[in-house]
Design an enzyme around this catalytic site. Structure first.
Site, PDB file in Angstrom:
ATOM      1  N   HIS A   1       0.817  -1.225   0.000  1.00 36.40           N
ATOM      2  CA  HIS A   1       0.000   0.000   0.000  1.00 36.40           C
ATOM      3  C   HIS A   1       0.844   1.267   0.000  1.00 36.40           C
ATOM      4  CE1 HIS A   1       0.436  -0.127   4.513  1.00 36.40           C
ATOM      5  NE2 HIS A   1       0.522   1.176   4.305  1.00 36.40           N
TER       6      HIS A   1
ATOM      7  N   GLY B   1       3.018   7.009   7.801  1.00 38.76           N
ATOM      8  CA  GLY B   1       4.380   7.163   7.309  1.00 38.76           C
ATOM      9  C   GLY B   1       5.302   6.072   7.805  1.00 38.76           C
TER      10      GLY B   1
ATOM     11  N   GLY C   1      -6.399   3.141 -18.097  1.00 36.35           N
ATOM     12  CA  GLY C   1      -6.442   4.598 -18.195  1.00 36.35           C
ATOM     13  C   GLY C   1      -7.785   5.222 -17.932  1.00 36.35           C
ATOM     14  N   VAL C   2      -8.520   4.690 -16.954  1.00 39.19           N
ATOM     15  CA  VAL C   2      -9.796   5.293 -16.581  1.00 39.19           C
ATOM     16  C   VAL C   2      -9.839   5.543 -15.086  1.00 39.19           C
ATOM     17  CG1 VAL C   2     -11.134   4.326 -18.484  1.00 39.19           C
ATOM     18  CG2 VAL C   2     -10.892   3.000 -16.385  1.00 39.19           C
TER      19      VAL C   2
ATOM     20  N   ASP D   1       0.052  -7.552   1.558  1.00 35.13           N
ATOM     21  CA  ASP D   1       0.567  -6.195   1.711  1.00 35.13           C
ATOM     22  C   ASP D   1       2.094  -6.141   1.730  1.00 35.13           C
ATOM     23  OD1 ASP D   1       0.224  -3.479   1.810  1.00 35.13           O
ATOM     24  OD2 ASP D   1      -0.076  -3.381   3.975  1.00 35.13           O
TER      25      ASP D   1
ATOM     26  N   SER E   1       4.491   2.973   7.802  1.00 34.27           N
ATOM     27  CA  SER E   1       4.207   1.772   7.019  1.00 34.27           C
ATOM     28  C   SER E   1       5.427   1.316   6.242  1.00 34.27           C
ATOM     29  CB  SER E   1       3.075   2.040   6.028  1.00 34.27           C
ATOM     30  OG  SER E   1       1.885   2.310   6.705  1.00 34.27           O
TER      31      SER E   1
END
Length: 400
Positions: free
Chosen positions: A131, A243, A306-307, A161, A245
């Site tokens: 993340h 921060g 790209g959406v 993660d 993490s």
């Protein structure tokens, strides 16, 4: 039984998933960074302008009572290497990670977040949380005494993660000393080191104890639309901040036994944090190194359409003549992107990918991330002109 770790009057950390990166510093003349629509690689987790994001933590399993926390020292650690190992340093091997993202309608990149990482090898392998780099178009790593360098993603395991990065052109770096997380027990003294609040500079440390092992936690955003389960994590009685993490949990010998991955929703910390056991993380790293991709371990760059997306609301569904809110709303299309090349425009609702219905952001993300740049998917969407189906050739994009 479940405990909600979201004290009244405290905002959740900015970001998504367990353990969230700190926001970048506030921009002059404004209340903070503008983190608008991200681009689907899928990276809807970071779409602050399209969905409320943050983290509430619930945990279950193991003892319910945590050991009393030792207050955060906020101290900066000394820079000398750990005794007995000239090539390892609990400080020199803890790095700051700053990410940037591409934003719809903006030129260049904008700050996305900040986190922490650990140097695994002298030539620049970096271990961090997925993340921390999720949604990043650019990853900059700052190493104490060695300056900053660009990093690329070697592989990630979003479910657990974990992310493995590689610095460009690195050599001779200090590395962390790995411990054995299977020996960790409740009551063990620990030190948690990270990039607290994303301030950069020398890492900060807080001392505490292991509160429990073999815990399971669920991190979810306040809207309840996205959540993630992390199993067999270590609970620590020590202040953990945004921060931190990707930072290190050290045992009494200065060896890394865990990766900080989650904390309370209040940014000031409340003496509780969670860490992924280092044995589990290194097992994932070794799978990535061996090139063993799977449904959970994603190697290298992943597909990008790209959406910018969000859940479908009833008003937009009615505007497009839809009788339900199934599918995913396209709120923006990046010019020149794979989606733009097949004529997709906003607003539109993506109904299926390769013939399979997509009704959640995670389902859309999984359908795209299972592919690599150059591979194709068949997309069916509805807009004001009707229903369309096209074959989209995916490009490379932000980290997933």
């Amino acid at each position: 039984m479940t405990d909600e770790m979201n004290p009244v009057g405290h905002e959740p950390w900015t970001g998504y998933h367990a353990g969230l990166p700190a926001p970048p510093p506030a921009q002059p003349g404004g209340g903070g960074p503008h983190r608008a629509r991200g681009w689907i690689a899928l990276l809807v987790a970071m779409l602050v302008s399209l969905a409320v994001v943050g983290s509430l933590l619930a945990f279950s399993g193991g003892p319910r009572t945590a050991s009393p926390a030792i207050p955060s020292t906020g101290a900066t650690l000394p820079t000398s290497p750990a005794s007995g190992s000239a090539g390892t340093s609990p400080v020199g091997a803890i790095v700051d990670i700053n990410t940037s993202e591409q934003v719809l309608g903006a030129d260049g990149l904008r700050p996305l977040g900040a986190g922490t990482g650990m140097v695994l090898t002298a030539d620049g392998e970096i271990l961090t949380n997925n993340h921390v780099v999720e949604g990043a178009s650019s990853i900059q790593v700052t190493i104490p005494g060695h300056g900053s360098s660009t990093a690329t993603v070697v592989g990630v395991d979003p479910t657990d993660d974990v992310a493995l990065l590689q610095l460009n052109g690195a050599s001779g770096l200090p590395t962390i000393a790995l411990g054995d997380s299977s020996t960790v027990q409740a009551g063990d003294p620990i030190t948690a080191i990270g990039n607290a609040f994303g301030r950069g500079g020398q890492p900060t440390a807080t001392t505490g104890t292991v509160a429990a092992v073999h815990r399971s936690i669920t991190a979810r955003d306040p809207s309840g639309t996205s959540s993630e389960r992390l199993n067999d994590v270590i609970q620590i009685a020590a202040d953990v901040h945004p921060g931190d993490s990707g930072g290190a949990v050290l045992n009494a010998q200065g060896q890394v036994v865990g990766i900080i991955t989650a904390g309370p929703s209040r940014s000031s910390g409340n003496g509780t944090g969670f860490a992924i056991p280092i044995n589990s993380a290194i097992g994932i790293v070794n799978e990535i190194r061996a090139g063993h991709g799977s449904s959970e371990i994603l190697l290298g760059e992943r597909g990008f359409m790209g959406v910018a997306v969000q859940p479908v609301d009833p008003a937009t569904a009615a505007q497009l003549g839809l009788s339900d809110t199934a599918g995913i709303l396209v709120a923006g299309v990046q010019p020149g992107s794979p989606a733009a090349k097949v004529g997709m425009t906003a607003p539109a609702v993506i109904r299926t990918i390769d013939g399979q219905a997509v009704n959640t952001l995670d389902e859309l993300g999984n359908a795209i991330h299972s592919k690599v740049p150059g591979e194709q998917i068949q997309v069916t969407w509805v807009d004001q002109q009707g229903q369309h189906t096209a074959t989209v050739t995916l490009a490379s994009g932000p980290a997933v």
